[in-house]
Motif scaffolding. Structure first.
Motif, PDB file in Angstrom:
ATOM      1  N   SER A 151       0.841  -1.212   0.000  1.00 56.93           N
ATOM      2  CA  SER A 151       0.000   0.000   0.000  1.00 56.93           C
ATOM      3  C   SER A 151       0.870   1.253   0.000  1.00 56.93           C
ATOM      4  O   SER A 151       2.080   1.186   0.193  1.00 56.93           O
ATOM      5  N   SER A 152       0.246   2.396  -0.211  1.00 58.13           N
ATOM      6  CA  SER A 152       0.984   3.663  -0.163  1.00 58.13           C
ATOM      7  C   SER A 152       0.146   4.671   0.608  1.00 58.13           C
ATOM      8  O   SER A 152      -0.984   4.367   0.999  1.00 58.13           O
ATOM      9  N   PHE A 153       0.681   5.846   0.859  1.00 58.06           N
ATOM     10  CA  PHE A 153      -0.161   6.854   1.496  1.00 58.06           C
ATOM     11  C   PHE A 153       0.126   8.241   0.940  1.00 58.06           C
ATOM     12  O   PHE A 153       1.193   8.500   0.399  1.00 58.06           O
ATOM     13  N   ILE A 154      -0.866   9.085   1.067  1.00 54.75           N
ATOM     14  CA  ILE A 154      -0.815  10.408   0.445  1.00 54.75           C
ATOM     15  C   ILE A 154      -1.025  11.478   1.515  1.00 54.75           C
ATOM     16  O   ILE A 154      -1.867  11.299   2.397  1.00 54.75           O
ATOM     17  N   ILE A 155      -0.278  12.558   1.421  1.00 49.65           N
ATOM     18  CA  ILE A 155      -0.518  13.715   2.287  1.00 49.65           C
ATOM     19  C   ILE A 155      -1.039  14.827   1.384  1.00 49.65           C
ATOM     20  O   ILE A 155      -0.427  15.108   0.356  1.00 49.65           O
ATOM     21  N   ARG A 156      -2.153  15.427   1.753  1.00 50.34           N
ATOM     22  CA  ARG A 156      -2.716  16.480   0.911  1.00 50.34           C
ATOM     23  C   ARG A 156      -3.172  17.668   1.740  1.00 50.34           C
ATOM     24  O   ARG A 156      -3.683  17.476   2.837  1.00 50.34           O
ATOM     25  N   PRO A 157      -3.026  18.887   1.236  1.00 49.12           N
ATOM     26  CA  PRO A 157      -3.631  20.022   1.948  1.00 49.12           C
ATOM     27  C   PRO A 157      -5.135  19.957   1.734  1.00 49.12           C
ATOM     28  O   PRO A 157      -5.597  19.794   0.608  1.00 49.12           O
ATOM     29  N   VAL A 168       7.449   9.778  -3.029  1.00 47.24           N
ATOM     30  CA  VAL A 168       8.556   9.011  -2.451  1.00 47.24           C
ATOM     31  C   VAL A 168       8.390   7.561  -2.904  1.00 47.24           C
ATOM     32  O   VAL A 168       7.319   6.982  -2.729  1.00 47.24           O
ATOM     33  N   TYR A 169       9.411   7.010  -3.511  1.00 48.71           N
ATOM     34  CA  TYR A 169       9.376   5.606  -3.946  1.00 48.71           C
ATOM     35  C   TYR A 169      10.263   4.802  -3.007  1.00 48.71           C
ATOM     36  O   TYR A 169      11.446   5.101  -2.855  1.00 48.71           O
ATOM     37  N   MET A 170       9.699   3.757  -2.404  1.00 48.66           N
ATOM     38  CA  MET A 170      10.454   2.939  -1.448  1.00 48.66           C
ATOM     39  C   MET A 170      10.325   1.462  -1.804  1.00 48.66           C
ATOM     40  O   MET A 170       9.567   1.096  -2.686  1.00 48.66           O
ATOM     41  N   ARG A 171      11.032   0.641  -1.063  1.00 44.25           N
ATOM     42  CA  ARG A 171      10.972  -0.816  -1.184  1.00 44.25           C
ATOM     43  C   ARG A 171      11.194  -1.326  -2.618  1.00 44.25           C
ATOM     44  O   ARG A 171      10.372  -2.083  -3.139  1.00 44.25           O
ATOM     45  N   PRO A 172      12.305  -0.931  -3.251  1.00 39.86           N
ATOM     46  CA  PRO A 172      12.583  -1.497  -4.579  1.00 39.86           C
ATOM     47  C   PRO A 172      13.114  -2.912  -4.427  1.00 39.86           C
ATOM     48  O   PRO A 172      13.411  -3.342  -3.312  1.00 39.86           O
ATOM     49  N   ASP A 179      12.805   2.371 -14.896  1.00 40.24           N
ATOM     50  CA  ASP A 179      12.131   3.074 -16.003  1.00 40.24           C
ATOM     51  C   ASP A 179      10.629   3.261 -15.763  1.00 40.24           C
ATOM     52  O   ASP A 179       9.985   4.083 -16.411  1.00 40.24           O
ATOM     53  N   LYS A 180      10.074   2.495 -14.820  1.00 41.60           N
ATOM     54  CA  LYS A 180       8.634   2.669 -14.488  1.00 41.60           C
ATOM     55  C   LYS A 180       8.379   4.003 -13.789  1.00 41.60           C
ATOM     56  O   LYS A 180       7.265   4.503 -13.789  1.00 41.60           O
ATOM     57  N   ILE A 181       9.433   4.534 -13.126  1.00 45.13           N
ATOM     58  CA  ILE A 181       9.254   5.827 -12.448  1.00 45.13           C
ATOM     59  C   ILE A 181       9.225   6.924 -13.499  1.00 45.13           C
ATOM     60  O   ILE A 181      10.212   7.157 -14.192  1.00 45.13           O
ATOM     61  N   LYS A 182       8.079   7.552 -13.621  1.00 44.61           N
ATOM     62  CA  LYS A 182       7.979   8.660 -14.570  1.00 44.61           C
ATOM     63  C   LYS A 182       8.438   9.919 -13.839  1.00 44.61           C
ATOM     64  O   LYS A 182       7.742  10.424 -12.966  1.00 44.61           O
ATOM     65  N   GLU A 183       9.634  10.392 -14.207  1.00 48.07           N
ATOM     66  CA  GLU A 183      10.146  11.602 -13.554  1.00 48.07           C
ATOM     67  C   GLU A 183       9.275  12.780 -13.935  1.00 48.07           C
ATOM     68  O   GLU A 183       9.080  13.040 -15.109  1.00 48.07           O
ATOM     69  N   MET A 212      18.355  -0.705   0.468  1.00 47.02           N
ATOM     70  CA  MET A 212      18.164   0.578   1.151  1.00 47.02           C
ATOM     71  C   MET A 212      18.330   1.716   0.150  1.00 47.02           C
ATOM     72  O   MET A 212      19.307   2.465   0.171  1.00 47.02           O
ATOM     73  N   THR A 213      17.401   1.768  -0.778  1.00 43.43           N
ATOM     74  CA  THR A 213      17.374   2.860  -1.763  1.00 43.43           C
ATOM     75  C   THR A 213      15.994   3.479  -1.730  1.00 43.43           C
ATOM     76  O   THR A 213      15.001   2.747  -1.663  1.00 43.43           O
ATOM     77  N   LEU A 214      15.951   4.788  -1.736  1.00 44.48           N
ATOM     78  CA  LEU A 214      14.657   5.434  -1.967  1.00 44.48           C
ATOM     79  C   LEU A 214      14.844   6.581  -2.942  1.00 44.48           C
ATOM     80  O   LEU A 214      15.929   7.145  -3.053  1.00 44.48           O
ATOM     81  N   PHE A 215      13.779   6.839  -3.674  1.00 40.53           N
ATOM     82  CA  PHE A 215      13.784   7.922  -4.656  1.00 40.53           C
ATOM     83  C   PHE A 215      12.774   8.966  -4.196  1.00 40.53           C
ATOM     84  O   PHE A 215      11.695   8.602  -3.728  1.00 40.53           O
ATOM     85  N   ILE A 216      13.129  10.216  -4.320  1.00 40.67           N
ATOM     86  CA  ILE A 216      12.134  11.259  -4.052  1.00 40.67           C
ATOM     87  C   ILE A 216      12.062  12.177  -5.260  1.00 40.67           C
ATOM     88  O   ILE A 216      13.066  12.744  -5.690  1.00 40.67           O
ATOM     89  N   ASP A 217      10.844  12.243  -5.818  1.00 35.46           N
ATOM     90  CA  ASP A 217      10.599  13.185  -6.905  1.00 35.46           C
ATOM     91  C   ASP A 217       9.956  14.417  -6.257  1.00 35.46           C
ATOM     92  O   ASP A 217       8.752  14.430  -5.988  1.00 35.46           O
ATOM     93  N   PHE A 218      10.800  15.420  -5.945  1.00 32.84           N
ATOM     94  CA  PHE A 218      10.335  16.601  -5.212  1.00 32.84           C
ATOM     95  C   PHE A 218       9.440  17.466  -6.096  1.00 32.84           C
ATOM     96  O   PHE A 218       9.749  17.682  -7.274  1.00 32.84           O
ATOM     97  N   HIS A 219       8.348  17.963  -5.525  1.00 31.32           N
ATOM     98  CA  HIS A 219       7.439  18.805  -6.318  1.00 31.32           C
ATOM     99  C   HIS A 219       8.127  20.111  -6.705  1.00 31.32           C
ATOM    100  O   HIS A 219       9.035  20.580  -6.034  1.00 31.32           O
TER     101      HIS A 219
END
Ligand SMILES: C[S@@+](CC[C@H](N)C(=O)[O-])C[C@H]1O[C@@H](n2cnc3c(N)ncnc32)[C@H](O)[C@@H]1O
Length: 225
Positions: A151-157, A168-172, A179-183, A212-219
């Motif tokens: 599962s995943s979770f979302i934070i929204r205003p 944030v992409y975790m648990r690879p 290539d599945k990560i659309k930057e 122990m890799t995570l990717f963050i696509d910062f807004h």
């Protein structure tokens, strides 16, 4: 010169990190936001936490009030930056405190944006200290995970419908391609943080080498939807 941006955690003073506590203990003065125009701290949770820590751990620091009307106006942030800059005439090291974690809807980055532009030396001597978020705390209170398994979770205003977002992409899986990560915006790869071989790349690694890799696509900070 040193400026600590200190995350205080979600309100329980015991949920502060040791790193944050040490920053408060070693700095010369602590900048604390207040919503009161008279610079009092009667309604300030932030002040309460700092005071409790000073009492419990037997240290005392000069407190610098930072009037923060919470109107999201550049003038307010500029005034706070001016107070910080002015305080460096008297003190060599300062802590600015924020509730929860600085990464989540915090004033810290409004201030750092201005500091980066106007006071390069202060920016280069600044350090952000992360903390426990309000939602990590809430999750623990009711013993319900924010995400588990696949599962995943979302934070929204809550007040807006369409907003720019960070992912944030975790648990690879080791060996998988990314290539599945659309930057979309500004993606970073973080490998082995705080472990041997810690690596931070300002791009998406094409293949995962470590669990122990995570990717963050910062807004994008300038994106308006
Ligand atoms: C400006 S954001 C700051 C978030 C903070 N940096 C964090 O890491 O949680 C304030 C929002 O966080 C949530 N929040 C913060 N502290 C909370 C608490 N003690 N109880 C419930 N919600 C809280 C509320 O949704 C509030 O509107």
């Amino acid at each position: 010169m040193k400026l600590y941006m200190v995350s205080l955690g979600p309100g329980d003073y015991e949920l502060i990190t040791l790193k944050a506590l040490k920053a408060l203990q070693t700095c010369d003065a602590i900048c604390i936001p207040t919503k009161s125009a008279d610079n009092s701290f009667t309604r300030s949770m932030t002040y309460k936490i700092v005071k409790k820590l000073m009492d419990e751990y037997g240290f005392e620091k000069d407190i610098i009030p930072m009037y923060t009307p919470m109107k999201f106006k550049t003038d307010d942030w500029q005034r706070q930056v001016d107070i910080i800059e002015d305080s460096f005439k008297k003190y060599d090291s300062l802590s600015f405190v924020t509730l929860g974690d600085s990464a989540v809807y915090s004033t810290v980055y409004y201030l750092l944006d201005i500091i980066k532009e106007q006071h390069k030396e202060v920016y280069e001597n600044s350090e952000v200290i992360p903390g426990v978020t309000s939602f990590s705390h809430a999750s623990a209170k009711v013993k319900k995970p924010l995400c588990v398994g696949d599962s995943s979770f979302i934070i929204r205003p809550l007040h807006k419908r369409k907003v720019p977002f960070t992912t944030v992409y975790m648990r690879p899986k080791i060996g998988m391609t990314t290539d599945k990560i659309k930057e979309k915006n500004d993606i970073y790869t973080f490998e082995n943080l705080n472990y041997k071989g810690e690596t931070i790349l300002e791009h998406k690694k094409e293949k995962v080498d470590k669990y122990m890799t995570l990717f963050i696509d910062f807004h994008n900070r300038n994106e308006q939807i």
